[in-house]
Design a protein around this motif. Structure first.
Motif, short mmCIF file in Angstrom:
data_model
loop_
_atom_site.label_atom_id
_atom_site.label_comp_id
_atom_site.label_asym_id
_atom_site.label_seq_id
_atom_site.Cartn_x
_atom_site.Cartn_y
_atom_site.Cartn_z
N ILE A 25 0.84 -1.21 0.00
CA ILE A 25 0.00 0.00 0.00
C ILE A 25 0.87 1.25 0.00
O ILE A 25 0.59 2.21 -0.74
CB ILE A 25 -0.96 -0.01 1.20
N GLU A 26 1.93 1.26 0.81
CA GLU A 26 2.83 2.41 0.85
C GLU A 26 3.51 2.62 -0.50
O GLU A 26 3.66 3.75 -0.96
CB GLU A 26 3.88 2.23 1.94
N LYS A 27 3.89 1.53 -1.16
CA LYS A 27 4.52 1.64 -2.47
C LYS A 27 3.53 2.21 -3.49
O LYS A 27 3.90 3.07 -4.29
CB LYS A 27 5.01 0.27 -2.93
N GLN A 28 2.28 1.77 -3.43
CA GLN A 28 1.26 2.29 -4.34
C GLN A 28 1.04 3.78 -4.10
O GLN A 28 0.91 4.54 -5.06
CB GLN A 28 -0.06 1.54 -4.15
N GLU A 29 1.00 4.19 -2.83
CA GLU A 29 0.82 5.60 -2.52
C GLU A 29 2.00 6.43 -3.02
O GLU A 29 1.82 7.52 -3.55
CB GLU A 29 0.64 5.80 -1.02
N TYR A 30 3.22 5.90 -2.86
CA TYR A 30 4.41 6.60 -3.32
C TYR A 30 4.37 6.77 -4.83
O TYR A 30 4.63 7.86 -5.35
CB TYR A 30 5.66 5.83 -2.90
N LEU A 31 4.03 5.70 -5.54
CA LEU A 31 3.96 5.77 -7.00
C LEU A 31 2.85 6.72 -7.44
O LEU A 31 3.01 7.45 -8.42
CB LEU A 31 3.73 4.37 -7.58
N ARG A 32 1.73 6.73 -6.72
CA ARG A 32 0.63 7.64 -7.04
C ARG A 32 1.07 9.09 -6.84
O ARG A 32 0.77 9.96 -7.67
CB ARG A 32 -0.57 7.34 -6.15
N GLU A 33 1.81 9.35 -5.76
CA GLU A 33 2.31 10.71 -5.52
C GLU A 33 3.28 11.14 -6.62
O GLU A 33 3.21 12.28 -7.10
CB GLU A 33 3.01 10.78 -4.17
N LYS A 34 4.17 10.24 -7.03
CA LYS A 34 5.12 10.56 -8.10
C LYS A 34 4.36 10.83 -9.40
O LYS A 34 4.70 11.76 -10.14
CB LYS A 34 6.11 9.41 -8.31
N ARG A 35 3.34 10.02 -9.69
CA ARG A 35 2.56 10.22 -10.90
C ARG A 35 1.83 11.56 -10.86
O ARG A 35 1.79 12.29 -11.86
CB ARG A 35 1.55 9.08 -11.05
N ASP A 36 1.28 11.89 -9.69
CA ASP A 36 0.57 13.17 -9.55
C ASP A 36 1.54 14.35 -9.71
O ASP A 36 1.18 15.36 -10.30
CB ASP A 36 -0.15 13.25 -8.21
N GLU A 37 2.75 14.22 -9.15
CA GLU A 37 3.75 15.27 -9.30
C GLU A 37 4.12 15.46 -10.77
O GLU A 37 4.22 16.59 -11.25
CB GLU A 37 5.01 14.94 -8.49
N LYS A 38 4.31 14.36 -11.47
CA LYS A 38 4.66 14.42 -12.89
C LYS A 38 3.52 15.06 -13.69
O LYS A 38 3.75 15.90 -14.57
CB LYS A 38 4.95 13.01 -13.41
N PHE A 39 2.29 14.68 -13.37
CA PHE A 39 1.13 15.25 -14.03
C PHE A 39 1.06 16.75 -13.77
O PHE A 39 0.78 17.53 -14.68
CB PHE A 39 -0.15 14.56 -13.54
N GLU A 40 1.32 17.16 -12.53
CA GLU A 40 1.30 18.58 -12.18
C GLU A 40 2.37 19.35 -12.95
O GLU A 40 2.14 20.46 -13.42
CB GLU A 40 1.49 18.75 -10.68
#
Length: 65
Positions: A25-40
């Motif tokens: 779950i922590e890995k998924q959250e980390y990847l989601r945060e990175k994806r959101d940062e890249k999208f931003e």
């Protein structure tokens, strides 16, 4: 004694299962945060390009008039 060993074994397996679940779950959250940062970042870049294009078009329109 046997029941104690069985209980400890079950508790250990449960602990390891929960730990791996939490790590996943922590890995998924980390990847989601990175994806959101890249999208931003991409969104900000697109906004800057749109602003520059709009400014260039505005200048071009003013030169024609």
């Amino acid at each position: 004694m046997t029941l104690l060993i069985i209980f400890i074994g079950i508790a250990l397996v449960y602990y390891l299962f929960q730990k791996s679940r939490i790590n996943r779950i922590e890995k998924q959250e980390y990847l989601r945060e990175k994806r959101d940062e890249k999208f931003e970042q991409l969104l900000n870049l697109a906004r800057k390009q749109d602003a520059a294009k709009s400014e260039a078009q505005h200048i071009h329109n003013n030169q024609e008039n």
